[in-house]
Scaffold this active site. Sequence first.
Site, PDB file in Angstrom:
ATOM      1  N   GLU A   1      -6.233  23.182  -1.094  1.00  0.00           N
ATOM      2  CA  GLU A   1      -5.669  23.809   0.102  1.00  0.00           C
ATOM      3  C   GLU A   1      -4.500  22.927   0.507  1.00  0.00           C
ATOM      4  O   GLU A   1      -4.685  21.812   0.995  1.00  0.00           O
ATOM      5  CB  GLU A   1      -6.728  23.908   1.196  1.00  0.00           C
ATOM      6  CG  GLU A   1      -6.378  24.935   2.264  1.00  0.00           C
ATOM      7  CD  GLU A   1      -5.535  24.344   3.365  1.00  0.00           C
ATOM      8  OE1 GLU A   1      -4.298  24.546   3.321  1.00  0.00           O
ATOM      9  OE2 GLU A   1      -6.082  23.682   4.247  1.00  0.00           O
TER      10      GLU A   1
ATOM     11  N   GLU B   1       7.908  21.766   4.680  1.00  0.00           N
ATOM     12  CA  GLU B   1       6.858  21.514   5.655  1.00  0.00           C
ATOM     13  C   GLU B   1       7.140  20.194   6.367  1.00  0.00           C
ATOM     14  O   GLU B   1       7.232  19.151   5.732  1.00  0.00           O
ATOM     15  CB  GLU B   1       5.493  21.467   4.973  1.00  0.00           C
ATOM     16  CG  GLU B   1       4.341  21.317   5.942  1.00  0.00           C
ATOM     17  CD  GLU B   1       2.990  21.339   5.256  1.00  0.00           C
ATOM     18  OE1 GLU B   1       2.093  22.052   5.733  1.00  0.00           O
ATOM     19  OE2 GLU B   1       2.832  20.638   4.243  1.00  0.00           O
TER      20      GLU B   1
ATOM     21  N   CYS C   1      -1.387  22.935   8.485  1.00  0.00           N
ATOM     22  CA  CYS C   1      -0.776  23.594   7.324  1.00  0.00           C
ATOM     23  C   CYS C   1      -0.560  25.082   7.550  1.00  0.00           C
ATOM     24  O   CYS C   1       0.354  25.682   6.976  1.00  0.00           O
ATOM     25  CB  CYS C   1      -1.639  23.371   6.091  1.00  0.00           C
ATOM     26  SG  CYS C   1      -3.365  23.845   6.340  1.00  0.00           S
TER      27      CYS C   1
ATOM     28  N   LYS D   1     -13.971  11.207   0.380  1.00  0.00           N
ATOM     29  CA  LYS D   1     -12.930  10.215   0.656  1.00  0.00           C
ATOM     30  C   LYS D   1     -12.067  10.705   1.814  1.00  0.00           C
ATOM     31  O   LYS D   1     -11.247  11.598   1.660  1.00  0.00           O
ATOM     32  CB  LYS D   1     -12.039   9.961  -0.564  1.00  0.00           C
ATOM     33  CG  LYS D   1     -11.217   8.660  -0.410  1.00  0.00           C
ATOM     34  CD  LYS D   1      -9.934   8.643  -1.169  1.00  0.00           C
ATOM     35  CE  LYS D   1      -8.817   9.310  -0.428  1.00  0.00           C
ATOM     36  NZ  LYS D   1      -8.406   8.600   0.831  1.00  0.00           N
TER      37      LYS D   1
END
Length: 481
Positions: free
Chosen positions: A254, A387, A288, A179
């Site tokens: 992750e 973040e 990331c 996906k």
Amino acid sequence: MTSDYDSLYIGGKWRTPASEDRIEVCSAATEERIGSVPAATVVDVDAAVDAARNAFDDPTGWSTWLPRERADVLRTFASEVKSRAKDIVTAVSSQNGMPVGIGRFSEGAVPAKMLRYYADMVEQTPASDMRVSLVQGRTEVRRVPVGVVGAIVPWNFPQILTFFKLAPALAAGCAVVLKPSSETVLDAMLIAEAAEAAGLPAGVLNVVPGPGRTAGARLVEHPGIDKIAFTGSTAAGRSIAETCGRQLKPVTLELGGKSAAIILDDADLSTVMAGLFAVTLINQGQGCYLCTRILAPRSRYQEVVDAVTDMAKSLKIGDPLDPSTLIGPVASSAQRDTVESYIAKGLAKGGQVTTGGGRPAGFDRGWYVEPTVFAGLDNSAVVSREEIFGPVLTIIEYTDDDDAVRIANDSDYGLAGTVWTRDLDRGIAVAGRIQSGSVGVNGYTMDHGAPFGGLKDSGIGRELGPEGLAAYQQYKSLYLP
């Protein structure tokens, strides 16, 4: 030129979707429509899982093939992916704003390399080993595929992150339902075309682009899925982990990061600046692992601020399809709004913007944000802790090496980091104290042959290297006389 798809790749065929809903794709640089794909529904996801389940459970199917037989197909798949590399890179850059200079490697070259790497590995790794029993007899320990994998990938580096999952999963003998993110779907359809051309058996790979709250959620909770592999936000990862935990389903996550670049007091700033862009602002800061906190010694704080500011100012902003562009647009209007909201929070906290802080002049269309550098903030500021996923850096002062390590570790995340110094041994010593899954000394080049993943809110499990293959295998012990 636009790319419009009318079908979904399920069970080795292009099938009519269950609904007429579509995902419309716009260019991040021009905001113009560039294509569309069907939006997979729960019905489509169920069909994809059924196809994968049938492929995996087939007693003569993919999971039972000899490793060299699977490896041969993976190498053909790699050739088909490589032949489409230019189109894949263009599709990615057009959708998410990634400069093609970056995309040619991460999205164009690495996927085929990953397929060949794991094809070689599965051929060279024994499928079992014989052990002398501690009681009596012998035990054959077999490595068998985990089953049907649901792979959910984000929009920032969509293809490299797809193949971090797809290559080892297929090599292990798993079947996969992929996906992609709704922001990057056109490149995923090109991968489906490559799989079909390569002769990947029906159902071994299925592609279902669709909204995460429907298609993604159904994939995670589906009882026919044996493992989930996800890259994305920590918030989404927590939800996925909760569902998988209830089902006792293995999961690799992750997730986010807020890594620190520690510039030690002996560092040569000219050398540091030559490498700092690649670990801070590459892909508009949408990574990331990037070091968006820069820790500078008190004795050289202003010197570091000036150097980082000059580096950020020097970066060419432009069309992501222009090879000379270093900073393109962020991936979406919503992402730009998010980045701008964080810049406002940094200013409200008293941060000093030394460069950037707004939208670049001359870019009336596209979701552009200037590279932005904050000085004068400590590690407690929101822009230092959360973040942002945009071109925003915060330079934080520290007193000595111990203080730098303390600040680097004072984070909910633990994915990556860097240390910059003239003294390699000192840099290695400091790097060893940073609580993260990976650290680079005087640079950060992800080694695809070594495990990658994070601690704390940065995730669970590892991808890449032999550990990446093992993540799609389970052990079966046969007790023999």
